[in-house]
Design a protein around this motif. Structure first.
Motif, mmCIF file in Angstrom:
data_model
loop_
_atom_site.group_PDB
_atom_site.id
_atom_site.type_symbol
_atom_site.label_atom_id
_atom_site.label_comp_id
_atom_site.label_asym_id
_atom_site.label_seq_id
_atom_site.Cartn_x
_atom_site.Cartn_y
_atom_site.Cartn_z
ATOM 1 N N THR A 1 5.530 -2.256 -6.360
ATOM 2 C CA THR A 1 4.476 -3.272 -6.271
ATOM 3 C C THR A 1 3.499 -2.922 -5.153
ATOM 4 O OG1 THR A 1 5.937 -4.983 -7.138
ATOM 5 C CG2 THR A 1 4.018 -5.728 -5.885
ATOM 6 N N ILE A 2 4.032 -2.516 -4.021
ATOM 7 C CA ILE A 2 3.163 -2.103 -2.904
ATOM 8 C C ILE A 2 2.359 -0.868 -3.300
ATOM 9 C CG2 ILE A 2 3.118 -1.217 -0.533
ATOM 10 C CD1 ILE A 2 5.670 -2.916 -0.015
ATOM 11 N N ALA A 3 2.997 0.065 -3.979
ATOM 12 C CA ALA A 3 2.318 1.306 -4.387
ATOM 13 C C ALA A 3 1.139 1.020 -5.317
ATOM 14 C CB ALA A 3 3.306 2.246 -5.076
ATOM 15 N N ARG A 4 1.263 -0.005 -6.157
ATOM 16 C CA ARG A 4 0.174 -0.345 -7.091
ATOM 17 C C ARG A 4 -0.918 -1.191 -6.456
ATOM 18 N NH1 ARG A 4 4.688 -1.168 -10.269
ATOM 19 N NH2 ARG A 4 4.458 -3.427 -10.118
ATOM 20 N N ASP A 5 -0.684 -1.668 -5.247
ATOM 21 C CA ASP A 5 -1.681 -2.479 -4.538
ATOM 22 C C ASP A 5 -2.531 -1.546 -3.674
ATOM 23 O OD1 ASP A 5 -3.171 -4.232 -3.013
ATOM 24 O OD2 ASP A 5 -1.445 -5.209 -2.077
ATOM 25 N N PHE A 6 -3.632 -1.078 -4.258
ATOM 26 C CA PHE A 6 -4.450 -0.076 -3.567
ATOM 27 C C PHE A 6 -5.090 -0.600 -2.281
ATOM 28 C CE2 PHE A 6 -4.716 1.322 -8.121
ATOM 29 C CZ PHE A 6 -3.768 2.319 -7.982
ATOM 30 N N ALA A 7 -5.099 -1.902 -2.104
ATOM 31 C CA ALA A 7 -5.626 -2.482 -0.863
ATOM 32 C C ALA A 7 -4.597 -2.415 0.269
ATOM 33 C CB ALA A 7 -6.048 -3.931 -1.097
ATOM 34 N N HIS A 8 -3.343 -2.206 -0.097
ATOM 35 C CA HIS A 8 -2.284 -2.126 0.922
ATOM 36 C C HIS A 8 -2.403 -0.787 1.634
ATOM 37 C CE1 HIS A 8 1.652 -2.112 2.819
ATOM 38 N NE2 HIS A 8 1.800 -3.380 2.455
ATOM 39 N N PRO A 9 -2.410 -0.799 2.965
ATOM 40 C CA PRO A 9 -2.587 0.457 3.706
ATOM 41 C C PRO A 9 -1.470 1.486 3.491
ATOM 42 C CG PRO A 9 -2.246 -1.393 5.211
ATOM 43 C CD PRO A 9 -2.330 -1.958 3.838
ATOM 44 N N PHE A 10 -0.326 1.064 2.986
ATOM 45 C CA PHE A 10 0.777 1.995 2.775
ATOM 46 C C PHE A 10 1.082 2.207 1.294
ATOM 47 C CE2 PHE A 10 1.215 0.667 7.133
ATOM 48 C CZ PHE A 10 1.463 1.866 7.776
ATOM 49 N N SER A 11 0.120 1.917 0.466
ATOM 50 C CA SER A 11 0.264 2.086 -0.980
ATOM 51 C C SER A 11 0.643 3.525 -1.333
ATOM 52 C CB SER A 11 -1.040 1.684 -1.674
ATOM 53 O OG SER A 11 -1.025 2.024 -3.021
ATOM 54 N N LEU A 12 -0.094 4.473 -0.817
ATOM 55 C CA LEU A 12 0.153 5.877 -1.129
ATOM 56 C C LEU A 12 1.520 6.335 -0.616
ATOM 57 C CD1 LEU A 12 -0.850 8.516 -2.346
ATOM 58 C CD2 LEU A 12 -1.975 9.011 -0.170
ATOM 59 N N ILE A 13 1.898 5.896 0.555
ATOM 60 C CA ILE A 13 3.207 6.267 1.117
ATOM 61 C C ILE A 13 4.333 5.760 0.213
ATOM 62 C CG2 ILE A 13 4.788 5.959 3.081
ATOM 63 C CD1 ILE A 13 2.303 7.773 3.587
ATOM 64 N N CYS A 14 4.199 4.527 -0.271
ATOM 65 C CA CYS A 14 5.217 3.992 -1.186
ATOM 66 C C CYS A 14 5.293 4.827 -2.454
ATOM 67 C CB CYS A 14 4.895 2.534 -1.537
ATOM 68 S SG CYS A 14 5.281 1.383 -0.220
ATOM 69 N N ALA A 15 4.152 5.172 -3.006
ATOM 70 C CA ALA A 15 4.129 5.981 -4.239
ATOM 71 C C ALA A 15 4.785 7.339 -3.999
ATOM 72 C CB ALA A 15 2.691 6.149 -4.722
ATOM 73 N N ILE A 16 4.460 7.961 -2.893
ATOM 74 C CA ILE A 16 5.029 9.277 -2.582
ATOM 75 C C ILE A 16 6.541 9.188 -2.383
ATOM 76 C CG2 ILE A 16 5.130 11.085 -0.806
ATOM 77 C CD1 ILE A 16 2.060 10.627 -0.467
ATOM 78 N N GLU A 17 6.990 8.210 -1.635
ATOM 79 C CA GLU A 17 8.427 8.084 -1.366
ATOM 80 C C GLU A 17 9.205 7.761 -2.642
ATOM 81 O OE1 GLU A 17 10.152 8.920 1.349
ATOM 82 O OE2 GLU A 17 8.223 9.644 2.054
ATOM 83 N N LEU A 18 8.647 6.943 -3.495
ATOM 84 C CA LEU A 18 9.314 6.654 -4.771
ATOM 85 C C LEU A 18 9.381 7.899 -5.640
ATOM 86 C CD1 LEU A 18 7.859 3.136 -5.559
ATOM 87 C CD2 LEU A 18 10.256 3.679 -5.055
#
Length: 106
Positions: A85-102
């Motif tokens: 959910t965080i990864a899909r929220d592009f406004a979240h400053p850690f969106s990309l980090i969540c996507a990468i870690e997943l």
């Protein structure tokens, strides 16, 4: 035969992860548990604790990125869903980090 740890064995870690007043202690306890061979019910409890931890963690926390990395290593669907959910929220400053870690953890 691999030894698995039950809730009673790791209760101290779970208590610190869930209730300690110091955010750093909570993160250290969560991370410590991720290195242990836990029974599935303990993994689920850890995921529940980690979800509450992340949901209440200020984004300004200096180790927020590390907290995401730690939580992504918990092999439970519920925590992965939160990180997704965080990864899909592009406004979240850690969106990309969540996507990468997943992605790193499959």
């Amino acid at each position: 035969m691999e030894i698995m740890l039950n809730r009673d064995t790791v209760k101290v870690f779970l208590d610190v992860a869930h209730k300690d007043d110091d955010i750093n202690n909570r993160l250290i306890a969560i991370e410590s548990l991720t290195y242990m061979p836990l029974f599935s019910d303990v993994w689920r409890e850890l995921a529940s604790v980690a979800i509450k931890f992340l949901e209440n963690l200020p984004i300004s926390y200096p180790n927020y990125r590390h907290a995401i990395c730690v939580c992504a290593s918990i092999p439970v669907k519920s925590i992965r869903e939160l990180l997704s959910t965080i990864a899909r929220d592009f406004a979240h400053p850690f969106s990309l980090i969540c996507a990468i870690e997943l992605a790193r953890r499959g």
